[in-house]
Design a protein around this motif. Structure first.
Motif, PDB file in Angstrom:
ATOM      1  N   GLU A  85     -30.452 -24.854 -55.157  1.00 45.62           N
ATOM      2  CA  GLU A  85     -31.728 -25.052 -54.461  1.00 45.62           C
ATOM      3  C   GLU A  85     -32.063 -26.531 -54.329  1.00 45.62           C
ATOM      4  OE1 GLU A  85     -33.813 -23.159 -52.902  1.00 45.62           O
ATOM      5  OE2 GLU A  85     -33.123 -21.126 -53.404  1.00 45.62           O
ATOM      6  N   ALA A  86     -31.720 -27.297 -55.360  1.00 49.01           N
ATOM      7  CA  ALA A  86     -31.998 -28.740 -55.308  1.00 49.01           C
ATOM      8  C   ALA A  86     -31.227 -29.391 -54.166  1.00 49.01           C
ATOM      9  CB  ALA A  86     -31.630 -29.385 -56.641  1.00 49.01           C
ATOM     10  N   PHE A  87     -29.967 -29.017 -54.013  1.00 45.45           N
ATOM     11  CA  PHE A  87     -29.170 -29.550 -52.913  1.00 45.45           C
ATOM     12  C   PHE A  87     -29.752 -29.144 -51.565  1.00 45.45           C
ATOM     13  CE2 PHE A  87     -25.656 -28.194 -49.993  1.00 45.45           C
ATOM     14  CZ  PHE A  87     -25.439 -29.446 -49.431  1.00 45.45           C
ATOM     15  N   ALA A  88     -30.049 -27.866 -51.409  1.00 46.76           N
ATOM     16  CA  ALA A  88     -30.586 -27.381 -50.131  1.00 46.76           C
ATOM     17  C   ALA A  88     -31.901 -28.066 -49.800  1.00 46.76           C
ATOM     18  CB  ALA A  88     -30.757 -25.866 -50.185  1.00 46.76           C
ATOM     19  N   ASN A  89     -32.778 -28.196 -50.774  1.00 42.09           N
ATOM     20  CA  ASN A  89     -34.087 -28.796 -50.528  1.00 42.09           C
ATOM     21  C   ASN A  89     -33.968 -30.277 -50.162  1.00 42.09           C
ATOM     22  OD1 ASN A  89     -35.214 -26.337 -51.158  1.00 42.09           O
ATOM     23  ND2 ASN A  89     -35.807 -26.911 -53.245  1.00 42.09           N
ATOM     24  N   ARG A  90     -33.109 -30.982 -50.863  1.00 48.36           N
ATOM     25  CA  ARG A  90     -32.979 -32.429 -50.637  1.00 48.36           C
ATOM     26  C   ARG A  90     -32.333 -32.703 -49.273  1.00 48.36           C
ATOM     27  NH1 ARG A  90     -33.338 -35.799 -55.436  1.00 48.36           N
ATOM     28  NH2 ARG A  90     -33.638 -37.943 -54.692  1.00 48.36           N
ATOM     29  N   LEU A  91     -31.303 -31.920 -48.919  1.00 45.31           N
ATOM     30  CA  LEU A  91     -30.663 -32.111 -47.623  1.00 45.31           C
ATOM     31  C   LEU A  91     -31.601 -31.712 -46.486  1.00 45.31           C
ATOM     32  CD1 LEU A  91     -28.113 -32.915 -46.054  1.00 45.31           C
ATOM     33  CD2 LEU A  91     -27.317 -30.537 -46.290  1.00 45.31           C
ATOM     34  N   VAL A  97     -35.038 -30.182 -41.545  1.00 46.40           N
ATOM     35  CA  VAL A  97     -34.634 -28.862 -41.053  1.00 46.40           C
ATOM     36  C   VAL A  97     -35.218 -27.791 -41.970  1.00 46.40           C
ATOM     37  CG1 VAL A  97     -32.519 -29.723 -40.004  1.00 46.40           C
ATOM     38  CG2 VAL A  97     -32.471 -28.908 -42.379  1.00 46.40           C
ATOM     39  N   ASP A  98     -35.126 -26.530 -41.508  1.00 48.77           N
ATOM     40  CA  ASP A  98     -35.695 -25.421 -42.264  1.00 48.77           C
ATOM     41  C   ASP A  98     -34.759 -24.889 -43.341  1.00 48.77           C
ATOM     42  OD1 ASP A  98     -37.962 -25.468 -40.609  1.00 48.77           O
ATOM     43  OD2 ASP A  98     -37.031 -24.101 -39.169  1.00 48.77           O
ATOM     44  N   LEU A  99     -33.497 -24.620 -42.954  1.00 48.57           N
ATOM     45  CA  LEU A  99     -32.566 -23.971 -43.867  1.00 48.57           C
ATOM     46  C   LEU A  99     -31.236 -24.698 -43.916  1.00 48.57           C
ATOM     47  CD1 LEU A  99     -32.982 -20.125 -43.146  1.00 48.57           C
ATOM     48  CD2 LEU A  99     -34.011 -21.474 -44.996  1.00 48.57           C
ATOM     49  N   VAL A 100     -30.554 -24.537 -45.049  1.00 43.77           N
ATOM     50  CA  VAL A 100     -29.228 -25.107 -45.283  1.00 43.77           C
ATOM     51  C   VAL A 100     -28.317 -23.978 -45.732  1.00 43.77           C
ATOM     52  CG1 VAL A 100     -27.877 -26.636 -46.787  1.00 43.77           C
ATOM     53  CG2 VAL A 100     -30.112 -27.390 -45.901  1.00 43.77           C
ATOM     54  N   LEU A 101     -27.178 -23.828 -45.063  1.00 43.56           N
ATOM     55  CA  LEU A 101     -26.183 -22.840 -45.465  1.00 43.56           C
ATOM     56  C   LEU A 101     -24.916 -23.591 -45.867  1.00 43.56           C
ATOM     57  CD1 LEU A 101     -25.304 -19.559 -43.491  1.00 43.56           C
ATOM     58  CD2 LEU A 101     -23.835 -20.641 -45.179  1.00 43.56           C
ATOM     59  N   PRO A 102     -24.622 -23.683 -47.171  1.00 45.84           N
ATOM     60  CA  PRO A 102     -23.474 -24.471 -47.615  1.00 45.84           C
ATOM     61  C   PRO A 102     -22.157 -23.715 -47.459  1.00 45.84           C
ATOM     62  CG  PRO A 102     -24.633 -23.584 -49.514  1.00 45.84           C
ATOM     63  CD  PRO A 102     -25.418 -23.167 -48.300  1.00 45.84           C
ATOM     64  N   ALA A 294     -23.318 -31.155 -56.792  1.00 47.25           N
ATOM     65  CA  ALA A 294     -23.564 -32.385 -57.547  1.00 47.25           C
ATOM     66  C   ALA A 294     -23.159 -33.607 -56.726  1.00 47.25           C
ATOM     67  CB  ALA A 294     -22.800 -32.353 -58.863  1.00 47.25           C
ATOM     68  N   VAL A 295     -21.978 -33.546 -56.104  1.00 42.57           N
ATOM     69  CA  VAL A 295     -21.507 -34.666 -55.299  1.00 42.57           C
ATOM     70  C   VAL A 295     -22.359 -34.821 -54.047  1.00 42.57           C
ATOM     71  CG1 VAL A 295     -19.575 -35.559 -53.951  1.00 42.57           C
ATOM     72  CG2 VAL A 295     -19.155 -34.503 -56.186  1.00 42.57           C
ATOM     73  N   ALA A 296     -22.652 -33.706 -53.378  1.00 43.67           N
ATOM     74  CA  ALA A 296     -23.427 -33.775 -52.138  1.00 43.67           C
ATOM     75  C   ALA A 296     -24.846 -34.274 -52.393  1.00 43.67           C
ATOM     76  CB  ALA A 296     -23.457 -32.408 -51.463  1.00 43.67           C
ATOM     77  N   LEU A 297     -25.418 -33.902 -53.515  1.00 42.35           N
ATOM     78  CA  LEU A 297     -26.738 -34.439 -53.874  1.00 42.35           C
ATOM     79  C   LEU A 297     -26.689 -35.958 -54.017  1.00 42.35           C
ATOM     80  CD1 LEU A 297     -28.260 -31.903 -56.430  1.00 42.35           C
ATOM     81  CD2 LEU A 297     -29.486 -32.958 -54.510  1.00 42.35           C
ATOM     82  N   ALA A 298     -25.623 -36.464 -54.641  1.00 39.89           N
ATOM     83  CA  ALA A 298     -25.476 -37.913 -54.778  1.00 39.89           C
ATOM     84  C   ALA A 298     -25.302 -38.568 -53.410  1.00 39.89           C
ATOM     85  CB  ALA A 298     -24.295 -38.230 -55.690  1.00 39.89           C
ATOM     86  N   VAL A 299     -24.599 -37.905 -52.492  1.00 42.67           N
ATOM     87  CA  VAL A 299     -24.464 -38.416 -51.126  1.00 42.67           C
ATOM     88  C   VAL A 299     -25.826 -38.492 -50.451  1.00 42.67           C
ATOM     89  CG1 VAL A 299     -23.597 -37.833 -48.819  1.00 42.67           C
ATOM     90  CG2 VAL A 299     -22.070 -37.717 -50.798  1.00 42.67           C
TER      91      VAL A 299
END
Length: 405
Positions: A85-91, A97-102, A294-299
């Protein structure tokens, strides 16, 4: 041509031959530089086709990966984990945007966007079952899956892989009139690259993407923009579509989102579109795994400051000025650039794009050719001006000293 310090390939290889790499075997990397197995250092001006936007082994990204490796690497999507959720929310906040589908790879992101567009078309727009069409552009590169190569115009990508998936209409890239003529009541989406990377950094007319947006609005179709190579700072903006003020309905991301460490991709966009994908309709065991998040959040944190976008704009303007000078001198047939991304067309008197790549490799600079006469430049956004100028000086010298018969 041989390069000092580069190991010769084995006489018998068990590696499938679906690539034709330059004859260099790399062992380590740091920032904008890589070192081969013999100890020779090279300046990397390809950056993994934008996957290494932040250079090799960026300390923030390596730290995030190391810390996560000591905690948790995979849950599958049968369970949630504390970074998803942290990744989706931050991106989502970064891109508004509204939603993130990884997902994992860029091709998976494109396949996901195609599936979501079709399902939206049937359930929301009301297109009759199995009649959905998607309009795409010639010269496109969206991956190499069987569905994606069905609408490729690259013969190497298509030949021998039929029968092809129906439902796609191909029109000339940059041609608004052709795009308008291809859209009808069955059209659920228009899928475009804002800049065609694999095609040689092909930049459409400034009004093309806004016109596509207006046509999609007029015909109740989705605008899906593939930012897998162009996105996340490469063009001097977070997304290339930001350059012309266009807000797509769906965006596909990949490459740089994984920081050159792990494959990470995503489809982001409207809630009512991605919301048609419900449990059981689409998924991925590794998509959104803890290590990837974890990596994508850092990006995302690197991009939130705007520093890398600003560097791409500043150094990109300098790159464009240097390349334009080479064109004016007659050393290049043409050059196109946006941010830290360029396609240079080699005049046949200087050989092919492959030959220029090999000559630059001999001078410790790594680039890669595409479509015969074109060479792409995509240095890490962290490259120094001094290193960039050194590479451009070497390029100039190679072109001045090389004329084929």
């Amino acid at each position: 041509m041989t390069t000092t310090g580069t190991a010769a390939p084995p006489l018998t290889s068990h590696l499938a031959g679906n690539y034709h790499p330059l004859p260099v075997v790399l062992a380590t990397g740091e920032g904008s530089w890589v070192t081969d197995v013999g100890g020779t250092r090279y300046l990397d001006l390809l950056a993994g086709y934008s996957a290494l936007n932040f250079g090799h082994r960026h300390p923030d990204l390596i730290r995030a990966a190391h810390e996560q490796l000591d905690r948790l690497t995979l849950t599958s999507r049968a369970f949630d984990h504390d970074l998803l959720e942290a990744f989706a929310n931050r991106l989502a906040a970064l891109l508004d945007v509204d939603l993130v589908l990884p997902m994992n790879t860029g091709a998976e992101a494109v396949e996901t966007a195609i599936k979501a567009s079709r399902k939206w078309g049937y359930e929301v727009k009301g297109v009759p079952a199995d009649q959905a069409t998607i309009v795409v552009a010639d010269g496109n590169f969206h991956g190499r899956t069987t569905t994606v190569v069905s609408f490729s115009t690259d013969d190497d990508a298509r030949r021998g892989f039929g029968p092809f998936t129906p439902g796609f209409r191909v029109v000339p890239y940059g041609d608004t009139a052709a795009l308008a003529a291809a859209i009808d009541a069955t059209t659920v989406a228009v899928l475009l690259e804002p800049i065609q990377g694999e095609g040689g950094v092909i930049i459409p007319p400034a009004g093309y993407l806004p016109a596509a947006r207006a046509l999609c609005d007029e015909h109740d179709a989705l605008l899906v923009v593939d930012e897998i190579q162009s996105g996340l700072g490469r063009t001097g903006t977070t997304l290339a579509s930001d350059l012309v003020g266009v807000r797509p309905d769906l965006v596909t991301l990949g490459k740089a989102l994984g920081g050159g460490i792990v494959p990470v991709s995503a489809v982001v966009g409207r809630r009512d579109v991605l919301g048609v994908l419900t449990p059981g309709t689409h998924g991925s065991t590794f998509g959104g795994n803890p290590l990837a998040c974890a990596v994508a959040l850092a990006v995302v944190r690197l991009l939130e400051t705007g520093e890398h976008q600003a560097r791409a704009r500043e150094l990109g303007a300098h790159l464009a000025e240097r390349l334009d000078a080479l064109v004016a001198e007659g050393l290049l047939a043409s050059a196109r650039s946006v941010g830290l991304w360029a396609g240079i067309d080699v005049d046949p008197v200087h050989g092919t794009g492959r030959q220029l790549s090999e000559r630059l490799m001999a001078r410790r600079i790594l680039v890669k050719d595409t479509h015969g006469q074109t060479v792409r430049l995509a240095p890490p956004l962290t490259i120094t001006r001094e290193d960039l100028d050194w590479a451009l000086d070497e390029l100039t010298d190679v072109l001045r000293s090389t004329v084929t018969g």
